[in-house]
Design a protein around this motif. Structure first.
Motif, PDB file in Angstrom:
ATOM      1  N   LYS A 122       0.851  -1.192   0.000  1.00 26.56           N
ATOM      2  CA  LYS A 122       0.000   0.000   0.000  1.00 26.56           C
ATOM      3  C   LYS A 122       0.891   1.248   0.000  1.00 26.56           C
ATOM      4  N   TYR A 123       1.861   1.249   0.879  1.00 27.95           N
ATOM      5  CA  TYR A 123       2.728   2.426   0.977  1.00 27.95           C
ATOM      6  C   TYR A 123       3.496   2.655  -0.324  1.00 27.95           C
ATOM      7  N   LEU A 124       4.113   1.589  -0.830  1.00 23.04           N
ATOM      8  CA  LEU A 124       4.946   1.735  -2.033  1.00 23.04           C
ATOM      9  C   LEU A 124       4.088   2.110  -3.244  1.00 23.04           C
ATOM     10  N   SER A 125       2.872   1.492  -3.344  1.00 23.98           N
ATOM     11  CA  SER A 125       2.054   1.778  -4.525  1.00 23.98           C
ATOM     12  C   SER A 125       1.503   3.198  -4.458  1.00 23.98           C
ATOM     13  N   ASP A 126       1.111   3.656  -3.256  1.00 18.15           N
ATOM     14  CA  ASP A 126       0.651   5.046  -3.137  1.00 18.15           C
ATOM     15  C   ASP A 126       1.734   5.998  -3.607  1.00 18.15           C
ATOM     16  N   LYS A 127       2.955   5.664  -3.273  1.00 18.83           N
ATOM     17  CA  LYS A 127       4.083   6.504  -3.682  1.00 18.83           C
ATOM     18  C   LYS A 127       4.224   6.482  -5.205  1.00 18.83           C
ATOM     19  N   SER A 128       4.182   5.280  -5.798  1.00 17.98           N
ATOM     20  CA  SER A 128       4.367   5.168  -7.237  1.00 17.98           C
ATOM     21  C   SER A 128       3.233   5.870  -7.986  1.00 17.98           C
ATOM     22  N   GLU A 129       1.999   5.714  -7.462  1.00 16.64           N
ATOM     23  CA  GLU A 129       0.865   6.351  -8.134  1.00 16.64           C
ATOM     24  C   GLU A 129       1.053   7.860  -8.163  1.00 16.64           C
ATOM     25  N   ARG A 130       1.709   8.386  -7.170  1.00 14.63           N
ATOM     26  CA  ARG A 130       1.965   9.839  -7.140  1.00 14.63           C
ATOM     27  C   ARG A 130       3.219  10.205  -7.920  1.00 14.63           C
ATOM     28  N   ASP A 131       3.739   9.210  -8.665  1.00 12.06           N
ATOM     29  CA  ASP A 131       4.941   9.428  -9.465  1.00 12.06           C
ATOM     30  C   ASP A 131       6.163   9.749  -8.625  1.00 12.06           C
ATOM     31  N   GLU A 132       6.121   9.321  -7.369  1.00 11.67           N
ATOM     32  CA  GLU A 132       7.294   9.548  -6.530  1.00 11.67           C
ATOM     33  C   GLU A 132       8.095   8.256  -6.468  1.00 11.67           C
ATOM     34  N   SER A 133       9.376   8.369  -6.277  1.00 11.36           N
ATOM     35  CA  SER A 133      10.150   7.162  -6.046  1.00 11.36           C
ATOM     36  C   SER A 133      10.900   7.333  -4.730  1.00 11.36           C
ATOM     37  N   ILE A 134      11.510   6.249  -4.301  1.00  7.91           N
ATOM     38  CA  ILE A 134      12.219   6.323  -3.024  1.00  7.91           C
ATOM     39  C   ILE A 134      13.568   6.974  -3.249  1.00  7.91           C
ATOM     40  N   GLU A 135      13.652   8.215  -2.819  1.00 10.15           N
ATOM     41  CA  GLU A 135      14.860   8.991  -3.081  1.00 10.15           C
ATOM     42  C   GLU A 135      15.736   9.060  -1.845  1.00 10.15           C
ATOM     43  N   THR A 136      15.108   9.345  -0.734  1.00  6.26           N
ATOM     44  CA  THR A 136      15.892   9.592   0.477  1.00  6.26           C
ATOM     45  C   THR A 136      15.629   8.491   1.490  1.00  6.26           C
ATOM     46  N   PHE A 137      16.443   8.538   2.501  1.00  7.84           N
ATOM     47  CA  PHE A 137      16.285   7.572   3.585  1.00  7.84           C
ATOM     48  C   PHE A 137      14.932   7.758   4.272  1.00  7.84           C
ATOM     49  N   LYS A 138      14.457   9.013   4.266  1.00 13.84           N
ATOM     50  CA  LYS A 138      13.168   9.318   4.876  1.00 13.84           C
ATOM     51  C   LYS A 138      12.040   8.561   4.169  1.00 13.84           C
ATOM     52  N   ASP A 139      12.149   8.430   2.850  1.00 13.58           N
ATOM     53  CA  ASP A 139      11.138   7.701   2.098  1.00 13.58           C
ATOM     54  C   ASP A 139      11.163   6.211   2.457  1.00 13.58           C
ATOM     55  N   LEU A 140      12.354   5.740   2.762  1.00 14.55           N
ATOM     56  CA  LEU A 140      12.531   4.303   3.021  1.00 14.55           C
ATOM     57  C   LEU A 140      12.075   3.940   4.434  1.00 14.55           C
ATOM     58  N   MET A 141      12.155   4.942   5.308  1.00 15.26           N
ATOM     59  CA  MET A 141      11.913   4.705   6.736  1.00 15.26           C
ATOM     60  C   MET A 141      10.588   3.981   7.017  1.00 15.26           C
ATOM     61  N   PRO A 142       9.434   4.460   6.462  1.00 10.04           N
ATOM     62  CA  PRO A 142       8.169   3.762   6.757  1.00 10.04           C
ATOM     63  C   PRO A 142       8.231   2.279   6.422  1.00 10.04           C
ATOM     64  N   VAL A 143       8.891   1.928   5.317  1.00 13.95           N
ATOM     65  CA  VAL A 143       8.992   0.517   4.944  1.00 13.95           C
ATOM     66  C   VAL A 143       9.762  -0.239   6.019  1.00 13.95           C
ATOM     67  N   LEU A 144      10.887   0.341   6.443  1.00 14.26           N
ATOM     68  CA  LEU A 144      11.706  -0.333   7.458  1.00 14.26           C
ATOM     69  C   LEU A 144      10.917  -0.509   8.755  1.00 14.26           C
ATOM     70  N   LEU A 145      10.108   0.517   9.094  1.00 14.76           N
ATOM     71  CA  LEU A 145       9.324   0.416  10.323  1.00 14.76           C
ATOM     72  C   LEU A 145       8.206  -0.616  10.185  1.00 14.76           C
ATOM     73  N   LEU A 146       7.493  -0.565   9.048  1.00 17.95           N
ATOM     74  CA  LEU A 146       6.378  -1.502   8.843  1.00 17.95           C
ATOM     75  C   LEU A 146       6.852  -2.940   8.972  1.00 17.95           C
ATOM     76  N   ILE A 147       8.067  -3.198   8.524  1.00 20.25           N
ATOM     77  CA  ILE A 147       8.595  -4.560   8.607  1.00 20.25           C
ATOM     78  C   ILE A 147       9.317  -4.795   9.929  1.00 20.25           C
TER      79      ILE A 147
END
Lengths: 684, 374
Positions: free
Chosen positions: B119-144
């Motif tokens: 959900k998180y990654l697809s919401d990002k992609s739908e908004r044409d955003e990609s994972i650029e910074t560590f901040k973008d990656l953080m939610p994924v690391l926390l969710l897991i």
């Protein structure tokens, strides 16, 4: 236009997806390589080395079984003969032969039923072959799957203590009993004189532990030992708390086994290490003499006032300087040897009231032969082994009052006629039988066991500290061993009940302080009371009660000599201790509440009597079906603490007799006997 | 509930067939390991339950389900915290027990984590955003990371590592920037480097970080012949190897039948299959697994949206990790941990969970994007 836009959108979208597809394909490639790796490794194992492993499977397979270590023995303090030991017992052992069919196994259990005179469901369960008999409601027997408790090739004990006839029968007909052999196995034996049975505890097979109490399970989960399923392990008492010493270390025997699982030869063995022997601080001569005295004394107590229903007596004797327990009696007792053969429910129902150690745990009132709900209802009508402390708390109250300087050693207080009014209105504390003791000093307050005097201390502390009063009181009580665990190295120790904490919360700190000051609303174990007496004798040095004197390895070498351990030190000026000691001494002198029992005793004894009136509440269902508590009646429990000699205290004693009536009389006689017996063997 | 015949036709029936093949292997493996019980029939019953769950899931559009990703995740976390307060069974607080039925919340959590990360990654992609910074990656690391830590506390190292498999697979597909690979790579290398140095130069401290029994697993993996804990692995290798090319035959696996393959019905079920069916049988099993993964890859590529694609990617990571680790540990490719073989190992709770997850995958495949000729 619309359509065009749609197409553009789709196109845009598929462009977004493109790089993802590329990466998914990389992922697939990587996964493919992983799976190839599995196949390559498999082909190596099964094709290249297949022959090698087949040989291995066919010939030598290094299976091993666990060899149980011989459990250490338990000696009493003076003893040269163990009071708990192991004896060899001819045992019918079953080892599953491979390719035995279900029908054969069932037939074997039926044949054994006849040969060994044990029910087939018990035998099949012990054979542990993956299925058991299940008896349904109509009494019909069916076969049901059940998980195995142990590995297939391990030996299972079917019946211990075979008779000569049974041994002869099995060996004559050994062809009819495939897999059954007779072996000599060690069995735990407890001295049949019943020496401190609850303190020593008992052992049962390890696999029973796994389906038993959670608290027990947790203890064993922390242990780093591989037990065999039918190995006897400690369940209670010293057998449990010193399991690590007694158990030793299990060994291993490696086998070479062929493909059918038949043992071909044994080729290596790590021998088991025998467990260490334990020497208790309990002197079995004293223990038995006191126990026998109590046995004879109990019928006499029953004839006295308010004591017709008394059935149990709890007594502890501890050496003041070291904390060594010389005797601890939870009477009545039972024969712990019953655990070895497996306890059936009917037998357990007979002994269950005597299994708990009433000197440190809550032991119920013996209501046999009542059963089921009827038994539970009857139990609720009687006090358990932990009863309100009553007047024996008074030395502690006095210590607190003197130490907090709300009273002084030399002041004289006039006992108010008609009782002591501590609150507004009608709250009055009266002395026993509404006596008025006239002018009283702190010492006389103990000697006469004045409730009014103690209530006054409670009120004065409350005046000084208000809401914090009970915490001040708890500070003293805890330092004396009341309301905290004594630290005796035995499992499942109860730390007593301080109901006054709830009174403080729900009613008032004043009510809590006044009630607790003369021993209401607090219940302590006999062990706590004994430690309390010893701590008072010791001027505040609280010793950990010791149950084990020394530990010796199988070759006789000393492993550990248990050293005395100070739990805490209550720092109070000597002058205050002297006042309390003097008051407690006066208890056994002329006009004291224990004078009739100790008047003629050759040593100077300090003591405090107690008779706790306990209201019994039983649960009843009201018209709405709710559970309510209704007062059923009041019982009088005898409680007693003492130490001697006064100047150089050696032994502290506590006695608790639920429903024993007047404490000075019922308990005092036992306490005196304990001092006499100790004097005979060790000298006071 | 939207359901029409088109969906029924576009259901991946090949996948259903593959699962049925796995049921056959499962039956053979379990009956070989426990000849005196009827566990293999119980497993078939669980299979029936699993199919019911699978077809039940298909009735709901996965886009509707996706809206519940985060609430379900929260629910899963509550279950994982709750399970820590249950009495330990076999030394771990991993199971809820009701009337003898054991349920392992970490099984369900796998799906919830996959869905919420997707959900998180697809919401990002739908908004044409990609994972650029560590901040973008953080939610994924926390969710897991949060469920991973909760499962480590149980303790259940095996299941916790499955979450790493899920994460790696999903992040690789999401297209991480190169520098993240460098970062993660060097962090891993650094960690192992430090551990190695500690082992040789500060041994005491090393064993404060790595528990003795964990290290013992590694040691016994390298040298099962001499290590006291190498027993299980040696037994497994003997059983697998002695199966040779054609196997000993169904129900004829002597190592398995006589109880020398430890937990042959669950964790070591592959050993039993390899002994009885030989190299040919066990290779077929591995091929079935690979084919299953391949079908999933196709479903991922045909998914109509990013969420669907990410979910399938996560499931692929999960299954591949479990399959590789489980089979690998029986043949000395990986150290031994307590991981089951999906769809084959005995156990109702994990089997039904796998069906649930597979239901989600087939759901995504069934509602795939319109093909151009339609």
């Amino acid at each position: 236009m619309q359509n065009n836009f749609q197409n553009n959108y789709e196109e845009k979208k598929s462009n977004i997806f493109k790089p993802f597809y590329k990466r998914i394909n990389y992922l697939l490639l990587f996964i493919f390589l992983l799976f190839i790796l599995l196949i390559i490794r498999l082909s190596f194992l099964q094709i290249v080395k297949g022959e090698h492993y087949s040989q291995q499977a066919l010939s030598r397979s290094d299976k091993y079984i666990t060899i149980p270590a011989m459990r250490g023995r338990i000696f009493s303090r003076e003893g040269n003969k163990p009071i708990v030991y192991n004896r060899p017992s001819p045992t019918a052992v079953f080892t599953e032969i491979e390719k035995m069919k279900k029908e054969e196994l069932i037939k074997l259990s039926e044949d054994l039923e006849k040969a060994l005179k044990r029910p087939r469901e018990e035998i099949l369960k012990k054979m542990d072959v993956g299925f058991v008999y299940k008896i349904d409601k109509n009494g019909k027997m069916t076969i049901r799957e059940a998980p195995r408790n142990s590995q297939r090739f391990m030996e299972k004990d079917i019946k211990i203590d075979l008779t000569q006839k049974e041994i002869a029968y099995l060996s004559e007909h050994h062809l009819d009993f495939p897999g059954i052999s007779v072996q000599t196995k060690p069995i735990r034996v407890y001295d049949n004189r019943r020496i401190a049975v609850q303190t020593i505890g008992y052992v049962r097979p390890y696999n029973i532990m796994e389906s038993s109490l959670n608290s027990l399970n947790e203890i064993y989960q922390r242990k780093n030992e591989k037990y065999t399923p039918n190995q006897l392990v400690g369940f209670e008492g010293v057998e449990l708390s010193y399991e690590d010493q007694l158990h030793g270390k299990n060994g291993k025997r490696y086998f070479s086994v062929d493909a059918n699982g038949n043992v071909q030869s044994e080729f290596n063995e790590v021998p088991p290490k025998k467990g260490n022997d334990i020497y208790l601080t309990i002197d079995s001569r004293m223990q038995l003499e006191i126990r026998d005295f109590i046995q004879d004394y109990l019928p006499k107590i029953r004839k006295t006032k308010d004591a017709a229903d008394t059935k149990s007596i709890y007594a502890v004797a501890m050496e003041v300087q070291t904390g060594k327990i010389v005797s601890m009696i939870s009477y009545p007792e039972y024969d712990p040897n019953i655990w070895i053969k497996g306890v059936e429910k009917s037998l357990y129902d007979q002994v269950k009231y005597y299994v708990p150690n009433g000197t440190i745990q809550s032991a119920p009132y013996d209501v046999s032969p009542k059963k089921g709900m009827e038994a539970l209802e009857e139990i609720a009508k009687h006090p358990q082994s932990i009863v309100p402390t009553g007047s024996t708390i008074k030395p502690a109250t006095l210590l607190m009052g003197l130490s907090e300087k709300v009273i002084s050693s030399y002041e004289v207080w006039q006992d108010p006629p008609g009782g002591y009014k501590y609150g507004n209105g009608t709250d009055i504390v009266r002395n026993d039988k509404n006596h008025n003791y006239g002018a009283i000093t702190p010492q006389i307050a103990l000697q006469k066991s004045s409730n009014t005097y103690m209530a006054r201390i409670g009120k004065l502390i409350n005046d000084k500290y208000n809401k914090n009063s009970i915490y001040i009181m708890q500070k003293y009580f805890h330092a004396l061993g009341l309301g905290v665990k004594t630290g005796i190295p035995l499992p499942f120790e109860n730390h007593g009940v301080q109901d006054f904490v709830a009174t403080n919360r729900n009613i008032s700190s004043l009510a809590a302080m006044v009630q607790a000051s003369f021993g209401q609303q607090e219940r302590y174990t006999a062990m706590q009371l004994c430690q309390y007496a010893a701590t008072v004798a010791n001027k505040g040095k609280r010793m950990q009660p010791q149950i084990v004197d020394k530990i010796v390895d199988p070759s006789g070498k000393l492993v550990e000599k248990v050293a005395p351990k100070v739990m805490n030190h209550l720092n109070i000026p000597d002058e205050i201790w002297d006042t309390v000691h003097e008051g407690m001494h006066m208890v056994t002198q002329r006009h004291g509440t224990a004078n009739s029992t100790f008047g003629s005793f050759p040593y100077r004894v300090a003591a405090k009597t107690g008779t706790s009136d306990q209201d019994i509440y039983i649960p009843v269902l009201n018209s709405n079906g709710e559970k309510k508590y209704r007062k059923f009646g009041t019982v009088a429990n005898g409680v007693f603490i003492a130490y001697a000699p006064l100047e150089n205290p050696k032994l502290a004693v506590s006695v608790v007799i639920p429903q024993g009536g007047y404490g000075g009389k019922s308990c005092g006689g036992i306490a005196r006997k304990i001092f006499e017996i100790y004097d005979k063997y060790y000298g006071l | 509930m939207d359901f029409n015949k088109r969906y029924f036709r576009s259901l991946d029936w090949v996948m259903i067939l593959l699962i049925l093949c796995l049921a056959v292997f499962s039956f053979i493996g379990i009956s070989g390991a426990t000849p005196n019980t009827n566990d293999e029939w119980k497993q078939l019953f669980f299979y029936g339950m699993g199919f019911a769950v699978l077809f039940g899931i298909l009735l709901f559009d996965y886009n509707t389900i996706s809206n519940f990703s985060y609430p379900l995740y929260g629910f899963g976390i509550v279950l994982l915290i709750g399970v820590l307060f249950t009495p330990a069974q076999m030394g771990a607080h991993s199971w809820y027990s009701f009337n003898g039925i054991n349920f392992q919340p970490s099984e369900l959590m796998k799906l919830f984590v996959i869905m919420s990360v997707a959900k998180y990654l697809s919401d990002k992609s739908e908004r044409d955003e990609s994972i650029e910074t560590f901040k973008d990656l953080m939610p994924v690391l926390l969710l897991i990371g949060i469920p991973l830590l909760l499962i480590l506390v149980q303790p259940d190292l095996g299941t916790a590592m499955v979450f790493m498999g899920i994460m790696i697979s999903m992040l690789v597909v999401s297209g991480l920037h190169k520098r993240f690979y460098v970062m993660l790579g060097s962090a891993t290398v650094g960690l192992f480097g430090i551990l190695t140095l500690l082992y040789f130069f500060a041994n005491d401290f090393f064993f404060k970080i790595v528990r003795r029994h964990q290290w013992s697993r590694i040691e016994s993996w390298w040298q099962p012949e001499t290590h006291p804990d190498g027993y299980h692995l040696l037994q497994s290798l003997t059983a697998v190897g002695s199966g040779k090319l054609f196997g000993k035959g169904i129900g004829e696996g002597t190592q398995a039948r006589y109880g020398w393959v430890p937990v042959g019905e669950s964790d070591f079920v592959f050993t039993v299959i390899a002994e009885e069916l030989g190299f040919i049988g066990s290779s077929i099993l591995i091929l079935i697994f690979f084919f299953m993964i391949y079908r999933m890859v196709r479903i991922a590529m045909n998914a109509k949206d990013m969420f669907g694609m990410y979910v399938v990617t996560g499931v692929i990571g999960m299954f591949v990790f479990q399959i590789f680790e489980n089979i690998g540990m029986t043949i000395q490719l990986m150290p031994i941990t307590g991981i089951t073989l999906p769809f084959v190992s005995y156990g109702g709770s994990s089997l039904v969970s796998n069906f649930l997850i597979m239901g989600m995958v087939l759901n995504i495949g069934m509602r795939h994007k319109k093909l151009t000729f339609e």
